[in-house]
Write a protein that holds these residues in place. Structure first.
Motif, PDB file in Angstrom:
ATOM      1  N   VAL A  43       0.854  -1.188   0.000  1.00  0.00           N
ATOM      2  CA  VAL A  43       0.000   0.000   0.000  1.00  0.00           C
ATOM      3  C   VAL A  43       0.892   1.241   0.000  1.00  0.00           C
ATOM      4  N   GLY A  45       0.172   5.665   0.483  1.00  0.00           N
ATOM      5  CA  GLY A  45      -0.679   6.849   0.544  1.00  0.00           C
ATOM      6  C   GLY A  45      -1.680   6.808   1.684  1.00  0.00           C
ATOM      7  N   THR A  46      -2.877   7.328   1.411  1.00  0.00           N
ATOM      8  CA  THR A  46      -3.945   7.355   2.417  1.00  0.00           C
ATOM      9  C   THR A  46      -5.298   7.335   1.718  1.00  0.00           C
ATOM     10  N   PRO A  47      -6.271   6.603   2.285  1.00  0.00           N
ATOM     11  CA  PRO A  47      -7.617   6.624   1.706  1.00  0.00           C
ATOM     12  C   PRO A  47      -8.408   7.859   2.123  1.00  0.00           C
ATOM     13  N   ARG A  49      -9.310  11.075   1.501  1.00  0.00           N
ATOM     14  CA  ARG A  49      -9.173  12.012   0.382  1.00  0.00           C
ATOM     15  C   ARG A  49      -9.183  13.474   0.816  1.00  0.00           C
ATOM     16  N   TRP A  52      -5.772  14.887   0.653  1.00  0.00           N
ATOM     17  CA  TRP A  52      -5.044  14.932  -0.610  1.00  0.00           C
ATOM     18  C   TRP A  52      -4.618  16.340  -1.036  1.00  0.00           C
ATOM     19  N   TRP A  68      -3.810   6.659  -3.053  1.00  0.00           N
ATOM     20  CA  TRP A  68      -4.082   5.487  -2.243  1.00  0.00           C
ATOM     21  C   TRP A  68      -4.131   4.309  -3.202  1.00  0.00           C
ATOM     22  N   GLU A  69      -3.007   3.596  -3.302  1.00  0.00           N
ATOM     23  CA  GLU A  69      -2.888   2.497  -4.252  1.00  0.00           C
ATOM     24  C   GLU A  69      -2.288   1.277  -3.571  1.00  0.00           C
ATOM     25  N   ARG A  70      -2.612   0.112  -4.123  1.00  0.00           N
ATOM     26  CA  ARG A  70      -2.067  -1.153  -3.649  1.00  0.00           C
ATOM     27  C   ARG A  70      -1.224  -1.796  -4.743  1.00  0.00           C
ATOM     28  N   TYR A 205      -0.442   9.107   6.466  1.00  0.00           N
ATOM     29  CA  TYR A 205       0.194   8.609   5.242  1.00  0.00           C
ATOM     30  C   TYR A 205       1.006   7.373   5.623  1.00  0.00           C
ATOM     31  N   TYR A 207       3.335   3.727   3.852  1.00  0.00           N
ATOM     32  CA  TYR A 207       3.645   2.757   2.805  1.00  0.00           C
ATOM     33  C   TYR A 207       4.338   1.564   3.453  1.00  0.00           C
TER      34      TYR A 207
END
Length: 231
Positions: A43, A45-47, A49, A52, A68-70, A205, A207
């Motif tokens: 993962v 980022g952060t969900p 938003r 952002w 927010w990516e996997r 945040y 990773y």
């Protein structure tokens, strides 16, 4: 570079507890060489938003990104450098390791930049291309337990540089960075986890993922290699 910033800032008995494969990662990068690694983040980022827009401001200086990516492929390069630090009228070229972490997001590649130096106060991470945000780090290495041999870095102070000096946030507002690097013998990979959190708000945040790393001759080394800008 004969000694790394970690070796200049952290007690030898603490570094001696590191997993043998991590000692190379946190040791000096010889002149004419570069540390390179490739892997994947589970993962990034952060969900949340609503954060952002703030992350987009940090993205302009290659610190964090509004995502927010996997399952994100990434690469890292660690290079020896000299970073100018100190007050505006007295800048010193200090030994540093400058890292470029390139995230291969679905929307395109983005590179996070930082430089680790040994400051009089201790090990310090200068974030971004210009190093305007710095985090003083406490270093911990467990001798026993599930994280035996792993390196844990916890920020104890965050400073913003403006108008030729550093400005510290009040403790009640200061975000905390927690970074853990450990080596997984079974999978033969180095695992990394970073969490940026804040009082009341929680995680801002993060990773986490795994990669393989080696120090190799730097075939692309040129006249500007290793030159730092941080002020």
């Amino acid at each position: 570079m004969t000694r790394s910033p970690y070796q200049l800032s952290v007690a030898p008995e603490v570094l001696d507890r590191l997993h043998p494969r991590l000692r190379a990662y946190f040791g000096p990068v010889p002149t004419g060489h570069v540390g390179r690694g490739e892997g994947r983040f589970e993962v990034v980022g952060t969900p949340r938003r609503w954060l952002w827009p703030l992350l987009a401001w940090f993205a302009r200086d290659a610190v964090m990104f509004p995502v927010w990516e996997r399952d994100v492929p990434f690469s890292v390069e660690n290079r020896p450098a000299r970073v100018r630090r100190g007050q505006a009228d007295v800048l010193e070229a200090r030994i540093a390791v400058r890292a470029h972490r390139t995230f291969h997001f679905r929307s395109g590649d983005r590179t996070m930049v930082d430089a680790i130096t040994a400051e009089p106060e201790g090990l310090t991470d200068h974030l971004g291309r210009r190093g305007r945000v710095s985090a003083l780090l406490r270093t911990e290495v467990d001798a026993e337990g599930p994280d035996r041999g792993a390196l844990r870095l916890v920020s104890t102070r965050v400073t913003f540089r403006a108008l030729g000096r550093g400005w510290c946030l009040p403790a009640v507002l200061t975000p905390r960075v927690t970074l853990v690097e450990r080596f997984d013998d079974d999978a033969d990979v180095q695992r990394v986890s970073l969490v940026l959190s804040a009082p009341v708000v929680g995680t801002l945040y993060r990773y986490e993922g795994a990669f393989r790393y080696a120090v190799v001759p730097d075939a692309r080394r040129g006249p500007d290699a290793g030159r730092g800008r941080g002020r």
